[in-house]
Every structure is written in structure tokens, then in C-alpha cells.
Design a protein around this motif. Sequence first.
Motif, PDB file in Angstrom:
ATOM      1  N   ILE A  20     -13.005   7.083  -0.388  1.00 36.24           N
ATOM      2  CA  ILE A  20     -11.275   6.310   0.164  1.00 36.24           C
ATOM      3  C   ILE A  20     -10.537   5.666  -0.871  1.00 36.24           C
ATOM      4  N   GLU A  21      -9.393   6.179  -0.863  1.00 26.67           N
ATOM      5  CA  GLU A  21      -8.811   5.146  -2.374  1.00 26.67           C
ATOM      6  C   GLU A  21      -8.050   4.965  -1.805  1.00 26.67           C
ATOM      7  N   MET A  22      -7.150   3.411  -2.043  1.00 26.27           N
ATOM      8  CA  MET A  22      -6.218   3.381  -1.603  1.00 26.27           C
ATOM      9  C   MET A  22      -5.066   2.406  -3.075  1.00 26.27           C
ATOM     10  N   ASP A  23      -4.308   2.819  -2.772  1.00 27.72           N
ATOM     11  CA  ASP A  23      -3.293   2.563  -4.082  1.00 27.72           C
ATOM     12  C   ASP A  23      -2.126   1.810  -3.705  1.00 27.72           C
ATOM     13  N   PHE A  24      -1.674   0.571  -5.018  1.00 31.82           N
ATOM     14  CA  PHE A  24      -0.898  -0.196  -4.336  1.00 31.82           C
ATOM     15  C   PHE A  24      -0.120  -0.032  -6.190  1.00 31.82           C
TER      16      PHE A  24
ATOM     17  N   VAL B   1     -14.395  -0.500  -6.630  1.00 32.69           N
ATOM     18  CA  VAL B   1     -13.701  -0.667  -7.595  1.00 32.69           C
ATOM     19  C   VAL B   1     -12.095  -0.580  -8.477  1.00 32.69           C
ATOM     20  N   LEU B   2     -11.548  -1.708  -9.345  1.00 31.78           N
ATOM     21  CA  LEU B   2     -10.500  -1.925  -8.747  1.00 31.78           C
ATOM     22  C   LEU B   2      -9.942  -0.473 -10.051  1.00 31.78           C
ATOM     23  N   VAL B   3      -9.237  -0.639  -9.767  1.00 29.41           N
ATOM     24  CA  VAL B   3      -8.493   0.690 -11.250  1.00 29.41           C
ATOM     25  C   VAL B   3      -7.177   0.558 -11.557  1.00 29.41           C
ATOM     26  N   ASN B   4      -6.481   0.383 -12.714  1.00 27.65           N
ATOM     27  CA  ASN B   4      -5.456   0.370 -13.109  1.00 27.65           C
ATOM     28  C   ASN B   4      -4.881   2.261 -13.706  1.00 27.65           C
ATOM     29  N   LEU B   5      -3.765   2.979 -12.811  1.00 25.94           N
ATOM     30  CA  LEU B   5      -3.795   3.530 -12.596  1.00 25.94           C
ATOM     31  C   LEU B   5      -2.746   3.936 -13.779  1.00 25.94           C
ATOM     32  N   ASN B   6      -2.302   3.551 -14.769  1.00 26.34           N
ATOM     33  CA  ASN B   6      -1.296   3.700 -15.463  1.00 26.34           C
ATOM     34  C   ASN B   6      -2.873   4.324 -16.600  1.00 26.34           C
ATOM     35  N   ASP B   7      -3.396   3.909 -16.792  1.00 26.00           N
ATOM     36  CA  ASP B   7      -4.508   4.854 -18.052  1.00 26.00           C
ATOM     37  C   ASP B   7      -5.995   5.181 -16.972  1.00 26.00           C
ATOM     38  N   GLY B   8      -5.914   4.559 -16.073  1.00 24.29           N
ATOM     39  CA  GLY B   8      -7.663   5.119 -15.538  1.00 24.29           C
ATOM     40  C   GLY B   8      -9.015   4.112 -15.312  1.00 24.29           C
ATOM     41  N   ARG B   9      -8.464   3.053 -16.234  1.00 24.22           N
ATOM     42  CA  ARG B   9      -9.843   1.693 -16.783  1.00 24.22           C
ATOM     43  C   ARG B   9      -9.747   1.428 -15.106  1.00 24.22           C
ATOM     44  N   ILE B  10     -11.287   1.045 -15.565  1.00 24.93           N
ATOM     45  CA  ILE B  10     -11.798  -0.422 -14.580  1.00 24.93           C
ATOM     46  C   ILE B  10     -11.484  -1.162 -14.962  1.00 24.93           C
ATOM     47  N   ILE B  11     -10.586  -2.012 -13.979  1.00 25.08           N
ATOM     48  CA  ILE B  11     -10.194  -3.779 -14.017  1.00 25.08           C
ATOM     49  C   ILE B  11     -11.863  -4.320 -13.834  1.00 25.08           C
TER      50      ILE B  11
ATOM     51  N   ILE C  91       0.779  -1.194  -0.544  1.00 21.07           N
ATOM     52  CA  ILE C  91       0.011   0.046  -0.047  1.00 21.07           C
ATOM     53  C   ILE C  91       0.909   1.509  -0.017  1.00 21.07           C
ATOM     54  N   SER C  92       0.582   2.335  -0.964  1.00 16.48           N
ATOM     55  CA  SER C  92       1.547   3.438  -1.506  1.00 16.48           C
ATOM     56  C   SER C  92       0.490   4.371  -0.300  1.00 16.48           C
ATOM     57  N   ARG C  93      -0.661   4.304  -0.863  1.00 11.78           N
ATOM     58  CA  ARG C  93      -0.845   5.787  -0.442  1.00 11.78           C
ATOM     59  C   ARG C  93      -2.344   5.464   0.403  1.00 11.78           C
ATOM     60  N   ILE C  94      -2.872   5.644   1.483  1.00 13.31           N
ATOM     61  CA  ILE C  94      -4.614   6.163   1.436  1.00 13.31           C
ATOM     62  C   ILE C  94      -5.119   7.344   1.901  1.00 13.31           C
TER      63      ILE C  94
ATOM     64  N   SER D 209       1.141   0.762 -10.806  1.00 18.03           N
ATOM     65  CA  SER D 209       0.326   0.997  -9.691  1.00 18.03           C
ATOM     66  C   SER D 209      -1.242   0.663 -10.210  1.00 18.03           C
ATOM     67  N   LYS D 210      -1.840  -0.180  -8.937  1.00 18.34           N
ATOM     68  CA  LYS D 210      -3.296  -0.207  -9.198  1.00 18.34           C
ATOM     69  C   LYS D 210      -3.826   0.780  -7.743  1.00 18.34           C
ATOM     70  N   ARG D 211      -5.361   1.096  -8.089  1.00 20.41           N
ATOM     71  CA  ARG D 211      -5.784   1.859  -6.876  1.00 20.41           C
ATOM     72  C   ARG D 211      -6.927   1.328  -6.992  1.00 20.41           C
ATOM     73  N   LEU D 212      -7.750   0.919  -5.827  1.00 18.74           N
ATOM     74  CA  LEU D 212      -8.999   0.112  -5.263  1.00 18.74           C
ATOM     75  C   LEU D 212      -9.589   1.599  -4.289  1.00 18.74           C
ATOM     76  N   ILE D 213     -10.615   1.726  -4.963  1.00 19.69           N
ATOM     77  CA  ILE D 213     -11.657   2.779  -4.218  1.00 19.69           C
ATOM     78  C   ILE D 213     -12.924   2.594  -3.898  1.00 19.69           C
ATOM     79  N   PHE D 214     -12.947   2.836  -2.638  1.00 18.12           N
ATOM     80  CA  PHE D 214     -14.108   2.637  -1.846  1.00 18.12           C
ATOM     81  C   PHE D 214     -15.167   3.587  -1.779  1.00 18.12           C
ATOM     82  N   GLU D 215     -16.652   3.148  -2.399  1.00 17.19           N
ATOM     83  CA  GLU D 215     -17.622   4.602  -1.974  1.00 17.19           C
ATOM     84  C   GLU D 215     -18.816   4.010  -1.251  1.00 17.19           C
TER      85      GLU D 215
END
Length: 321
Positions: A100-104, A130-140, A88-91, A115-121
Motif C-alpha cells: 500500500i502506497e500513501m503519498d503526502f 519505507v519512506l521515499v522522496n518522490l522527486n528522485d525516488g530515493r529512500i529516506i 495525504i494526497s493518495r492511497i 512529495s513524499k511516499r510511505l510504502i507499506f510492504e
Amino acid sequence: MAFDGIMTWAISEELSQKLTLGKIEKIYQPESESLVFIIHTKEGRFRLYASASGNAPHICITQREFENPQQPPIFCMILRKHIQGGRISRIAQNNSERIIEMDFQVLDELGFTVSKRLIFEIMGKHSNIVLVNLNDGRIIDSIKRVSIDVNRARQILPGLVYSYPPSQGKTGFKEFLGISALGESSSCNKFNHSDSVNSISVNWHDANDIMDKVGGISPRVADCISHSGFNVLKGLASQIESMNVETKIYSNGIKITDFHIVSMDKIFSKVKSFDSPSKAVDYFFEHKKETNTIQQSKSNILKKINSIREKLGLKLQRMQE
């Protein structure tokens, strides 16, 4: 239930302080809309629970035990593939929202860091993870897929570019405190009010005015703030930064009804207080679930009794005829 932007802020700061640089060891999905992460840090192992259920969405460090299915659901397997073993690099909270965003930082199949991001809405019936690829911002992928048939304004589907929920047109409470919109610091001394915030006049002793102009605050909390004014919010910033914040559980005299770091002593009776937002949230939802189970059992028993009474009444009526 007051899991508003202020409560999300407190939880995100606690998670950031305790879990940042932690390694994701295990991921489980005990229920269709909930996840459990086992995270190893220098301070030891933590169990993070996140639920996107419509009636009890929340996220917190928990001591609860969960029974996991023999076959993990698809979303759980996707998470294991993409972020298990990562750090985890950032919360952080997104602005003043219930997000809440959690970056990996994770190694891919070729050994490169991605880099991946898990977004808790945490948004009531619209809650999602939601799991997102931070390289292109697309939803996995996401724990709930939202198609155009369900929501014409915002779809959550694999391959789409992730977009945040639509803004309500209000100014987030953090901006009035001078806190970075990026959520990278909770120190009020490091940021200045923007011109747009300085031009907004809010009557902090009027709950309706607070609700009309300030984002991230629930109606009940706005009512509590209106009793003491803006100083309530100003005092929270330093308390949350140092994690010297008290979170209280409240009751209406019959059952527990609410929790918050903003005092609701003038509205409800205090049941318990905790020195950790996660502990309070965990306690609240654990006991709420037990109460709901008891109420459901009571309702089922009453239905059965009424059904038997009706049958006996009809039988007695036939015998009298």
C-alpha cells in the motif's frame, strides 16, 4: 493468515475513502516495528496502525490504545520531520501486491511543496515500511534497514533508489478484472483487459491453476474461489468500490485462525463479521495477540512445573538411596 493481495485491496480502498486529504497530526512508534498515525479529516480524527513485524504484519484503522516510549525511535523522528503536518494526497495498492502506497504533500524548510511516499510492504517476515522522496525516488529511511548481507537481490537503505520486490511472474488478479494497474480506480467498467490477459487461460475451479497463474491470491483463498469460480472475484470489485463488503473472522474450533472478504464458510466456522475491513483486521490481531500472550504464559507455567517436578524427582530418588 490471509492478508493477501485481495485483502490488501479492500484495506487500501477503505483507507483511501476515509483518509485521503487528511492531515497527519501526530506520529508515534510504540514498538520497534510498528507505527501509529493520528490523522485529522473532515469526518474527524482517525488512528492508523501499521505493523511490519514478521509474525503479524498488517495495517488498519484502529481503536486500540498504545503505550509510547518516552524517547521516540530514530525512524519515528525522521517521519515527524518529513511528513508530520502534511496532507495525504493518495492511497492505493500497488498492482495486486501486498503493498500500500500513501503519498503526502508537505512543505519543506523553504516553504515549497514537496512529495513524499510511505510504502507499506505487508509480506510476512519481509514486511517493511519505507519512506521515499518522490522527486528522485530515493529512500529516506525505513523501519527495517536491509543490507546486502541480508538480501543480495534487494537492499533497503537510505540514499538508494527504491525498487519494488521482485515479481513472481504471475498476472495480478486485478488485470483479470480489467482494473488499472496504477490502482487509481476500482471500477471494472473503465478499463479493458489487455491482450496478455486475454491470452491466459485459467481454470478458476482449480486452486492449483489459480495459484500458478494468478498473482495476489493466497492458497487458502484460491481454494475458496475454486468452489464458485471467477464470479467470486467479479462480485468483489463493485462491493469494494462501494465499501459494501463483509469481512469475516474464522475459527478452527479452538482459536481464531483467519479473516477475509472471500467467504471461507466451507472451511472454517465463522466467529464474527464486520462491515469494515479495518474493524475485522483490528479485531483479529488484537485477539491473536491476547491468545499468543495466554499461550506463552501457559507454556512458561508448564516449563516451571516440569522443572519443579524434575527437581523433586531427583530429591526423592536421593532420599530412597
